[in-house]
Design a protein around this motif. Structure first.
Motif, PDB file in Angstrom:
ATOM      1  N   GLN A   1       0.864  -1.176   0.000  1.00 32.69           N
ATOM      2  CA  GLN A   1       0.000   0.000   0.000  1.00 32.69           C
ATOM      3  C   GLN A   1       0.906   1.233   0.000  1.00 32.69           C
ATOM      4  N   PRO A   2       0.634   2.222  -0.848  1.00 31.98           N
ATOM      5  CA  PRO A   2       1.487   3.412  -0.880  1.00 31.98           C
ATOM      6  C   PRO A   2       1.368   4.197   0.411  1.00 31.98           C
ATOM      7  N   PRO A   3       2.424   4.925   0.776  1.00 32.22           N
ATOM      8  CA  PRO A   3       2.329   5.794   1.948  1.00 32.22           C
ATOM      9  C   PRO A   3       1.187   6.783   1.775  1.00 32.22           C
ATOM     10  N   GLN A   4       0.661   7.300   2.883  1.00 36.53           N
ATOM     11  CA  GLN A   4      -0.486   8.205   2.845  1.00 36.53           C
ATOM     12  C   GLN A   4      -0.247   9.384   1.909  1.00 36.53           C
ATOM     13  N   SER A   5       0.995   9.877   1.862  1.00 35.27           N
ATOM     14  CA  SER A   5       1.285  11.039   1.019  1.00 35.27           C
ATOM     15  C   SER A   5       1.099  10.716  -0.460  1.00 35.27           C
ATOM     16  N   GLU A   6       1.206   9.441  -0.851  1.00 36.35           N
ATOM     17  CA  GLU A   6       1.072   9.069  -2.257  1.00 36.35           C
ATOM     18  C   GLU A   6      -0.379   8.814  -2.656  1.00 36.35           C
ATOM     19  N   THR A   7      -1.268   8.703  -1.687  1.00 39.40           N
ATOM     20  CA  THR A   7      -2.646   8.375  -2.041  1.00 39.40           C
ATOM     21  C   THR A   7      -3.427   9.586  -2.528  1.00 39.40           C
ATOM     22  N   VAL A   8      -2.955  10.800  -2.213  1.00 37.50           N
ATOM     23  CA  VAL A   8      -3.638  11.991  -2.696  1.00 37.50           C
ATOM     24  C   VAL A   8      -3.299  12.140  -4.175  1.00 37.50           C
ATOM     25  N   GLY A   9      -4.300  11.928  -5.031  1.00 34.61           N
ATOM     26  CA  GLY A   9      -4.058  12.010  -6.469  1.00 34.61           C
ATOM     27  C   GLY A   9      -3.531  10.717  -7.061  1.00 34.61           C
ATOM     28  N   GLY A  10      -3.143   9.775  -6.236  1.00 39.39           N
ATOM     29  CA  GLY A  10      -2.667   8.485  -6.726  1.00 39.39           C
ATOM     30  C   GLY A  10      -1.258   8.537  -7.298  1.00 39.39           C
ATOM     31  N   ARG A  11      -0.837   7.394  -7.828  1.00 42.67           N
ATOM     32  CA  ARG A  11       0.484   7.261  -8.428  1.00 42.67           C
ATOM     33  C   ARG A  11       0.318   6.955  -9.911  1.00 42.67           C
ATOM     34  N   PRO A  12       1.263   7.354 -10.745  1.00 41.30           N
ATOM     35  CA  PRO A  12       1.151   7.095 -12.179  1.00 41.30           C
ATOM     36  C   PRO A  12       1.065   5.592 -12.473  1.00 41.30           C
ATOM     37  N   THR A  13       0.214   5.252 -13.416  1.00 43.09           N
ATOM     38  CA  THR A  13       0.004   3.851 -13.796  1.00 43.09           C
ATOM     39  C   THR A  13       1.316   3.166 -14.146  1.00 43.09           C
ATOM     40  N   PHE A  14       2.150   3.809 -14.978  1.00 44.74           N
ATOM     41  CA  PHE A  14       3.380   3.161 -15.426  1.00 44.74           C
ATOM     42  C   PHE A  14       4.365   2.960 -14.278  1.00 44.74           C
ATOM     43  N   GLU A  15       4.377   3.868 -13.308  1.00 43.24           N
ATOM     44  CA  GLU A  15       5.233   3.696 -12.129  1.00 43.24           C
ATOM     45  C   GLU A  15       4.826   2.423 -11.377  1.00 43.24           C
ATOM     46  N   LEU A  16       3.518   2.235 -11.200  1.00 41.47           N
ATOM     47  CA  LEU A  16       3.032   1.037 -10.533  1.00 41.47           C
ATOM     48  C   LEU A  16       3.294  -0.216 -11.370  1.00 41.47           C
ATOM     49  N   ALA A  17       3.172  -0.097 -12.683  1.00 43.43           N
ATOM     50  CA  ALA A  17       3.441  -1.245 -13.555  1.00 43.43           C
ATOM     51  C   ALA A  17       4.898  -1.678 -13.451  1.00 43.43           C
ATOM     52  N   ILE A  18       5.815  -0.735 -13.415  1.00 44.03           N
ATOM     53  CA  ILE A  18       7.238  -1.063 -13.276  1.00 44.03           C
ATOM     54  C   ILE A  18       7.493  -1.709 -11.925  1.00 44.03           C
ATOM     55  N   GLU A  19       6.900  -1.165 -10.869  1.00 42.72           N
ATOM     56  CA  GLU A  19       7.052  -1.768  -9.543  1.00 42.72           C
ATOM     57  C   GLU A  19       6.492  -3.190  -9.532  1.00 42.72           C
ATOM     58  N   PHE A  20       5.348  -3.377 -10.170  1.00 41.28           N
ATOM     59  CA  PHE A  20       4.738  -4.705 -10.253  1.00 41.28           C
ATOM     60  C   PHE A  20       5.672  -5.687 -10.960  1.00 41.28           C
ATOM     61  N   MET A  21       6.274  -5.267 -12.067  1.00 40.29           N
ATOM     62  CA  MET A  21       7.188  -6.145 -12.802  1.00 40.29           C
ATOM     63  C   MET A  21       8.422  -6.473 -11.961  1.00 40.29           C
ATOM     64  N   GLN A  22       8.939  -5.492 -11.203  1.00 40.60           N
ATOM     65  CA  GLN A  22      10.102  -5.744 -10.353  1.00 40.60           C
ATOM     66  C   GLN A  22       9.761  -6.722  -9.233  1.00 40.60           C
ATOM     67  N   THR A  23       8.539  -6.619  -8.710  1.00 39.26           N
ATOM     68  CA  THR A  23       8.118  -7.462  -7.593  1.00 39.26           C
ATOM     69  C   THR A  23       7.730  -8.857  -8.052  1.00 39.26           C
ATOM     70  N   TRP A  24       6.972  -8.954  -9.153  1.00 36.42           N
ATOM     71  CA  TRP A  24       6.379 -10.227  -9.570  1.00 36.42           C
ATOM     72  C   TRP A  24       6.905 -10.740 -10.904  1.00 36.42           C
ATOM     73  N   GLY A  25       7.875 -10.070 -11.491  1.00 31.98           N
ATOM     74  CA  GLY A  25       8.359 -10.417 -12.829  1.00 31.98           C
ATOM     75  C   GLY A  25       8.699 -11.884 -13.013  1.00 31.98           C
ATOM     76  N   GLY A  26       9.321 -12.495 -12.024  1.00 34.58           N
ATOM     77  CA  GLY A  26       9.703 -13.899 -12.144  1.00 34.58           C
ATOM     78  C   GLY A  26       8.517 -14.850 -12.182  1.00 34.58           C
ATOM     79  N   LYS A  27       7.380 -14.406 -11.697  1.00 39.03           N
ATOM     80  CA  LYS A  27       6.190 -15.262 -11.660  1.00 39.03           C
ATOM     81  C   LYS A  27       5.282 -15.049 -12.871  1.00 39.03           C
ATOM     82  N   LEU A  28       5.601 -14.065 -13.702  1.00 41.69           N
ATOM     83  CA  LEU A  28       4.752 -13.755 -14.841  1.00 41.69           C
ATOM     84  C   LEU A  28       5.240 -14.488 -16.086  1.00 41.69           C
ATOM     85  N   THR A  29       4.312 -14.745 -16.991  1.00 39.11           N
ATOM     86  CA  THR A  29       4.673 -15.336 -18.271  1.00 39.11           C
ATOM     87  C   THR A  29       5.573 -14.371 -19.016  1.00 39.11           C
ATOM     88  N   LYS A  30       6.592 -14.913 -19.653  1.00 38.70           N
ATOM     89  CA  LYS A  30       7.478 -14.071 -20.442  1.00 38.70           C
ATOM     90  C   LYS A  30       6.652 -13.402 -21.534  1.00 38.70           C
TER      91      LYS A  30
END
Length: 147
Positions: free
Chosen positions: A84-113
């Motif tokens: 969950q993002p820190p409270q300061s990041e929830t106002v207005g949200g975070r950019p989609t691509f920033e979250l997508a990159i974080e998702f790939m870094q976190t779960w990349g090994g579990k995703l289909t190539k």
């Protein structure tokens, strides 16, 4: 899911997908996607559909589906499965691509190539066979090396 063949109309499905993403948004894909989503499920139209014709919208009500639209990208409030993002990041949200990159870094090994090795243009038959059999090859996108 169990596919039922009614006397009139297209096949009906009992059960089905929890969430259906329709990335084609044609009349046929919308019609099929609605029928193949389970009762209480979510149907997501991705991109910009035209004016669908001949779509049987009855399953939307009968199955009590939730309809969502996703056009491009924006600012996201949260994504399930990530920290969950820190409270300061929830106002207005975070950019989609920033979250997508974080998702790939976190779960990349579990995703289909996503991309397989590129094919030479002369190997187009093999490339199309690979694209049509992505379940066997494990590759979601087939590309060509243009030189």
């Amino acid at each position: 899911a169990e596919v039922l063949e009614p006397e009139l109309g297209k096949p009906a499905v009992l059960g089905g997908a929890d969430v259906t993403f329709d990335c084609v948004a044609s009349s046929a894909s919308i019609d099929d996607g609605i029928r193949f989503t389970r009762s209480g499920g979510r149907f997501v139209l991705v991109g910009m559909p035209g004016v669908p014709r001949g779509v049987d919208w009855t399953p939307m009500w009968f199955k009590e589906l939730s309809l969502h639209a996703a056009y491009a990208y924006g600012r996201e409030q949260r994504i399930d499965g990530l920290r969950q993002p820190p409270q300061s990041e929830t106002v207005g949200g975070r950019p989609t691509f920033e979250l997508a990159i974080e998702f790939m870094q976190t779960w990349g090994g579990k995703l289909t190539k996503l991309l397989g090795e590129p094919f030479e243009l002369a190997e187009y038959r093999t490339a199309f066979t690979s694209a049509l059999n992505s379940g066997e090859t494990g590759v979601a996108k087939t590309t060509f090396a243009i030189k």
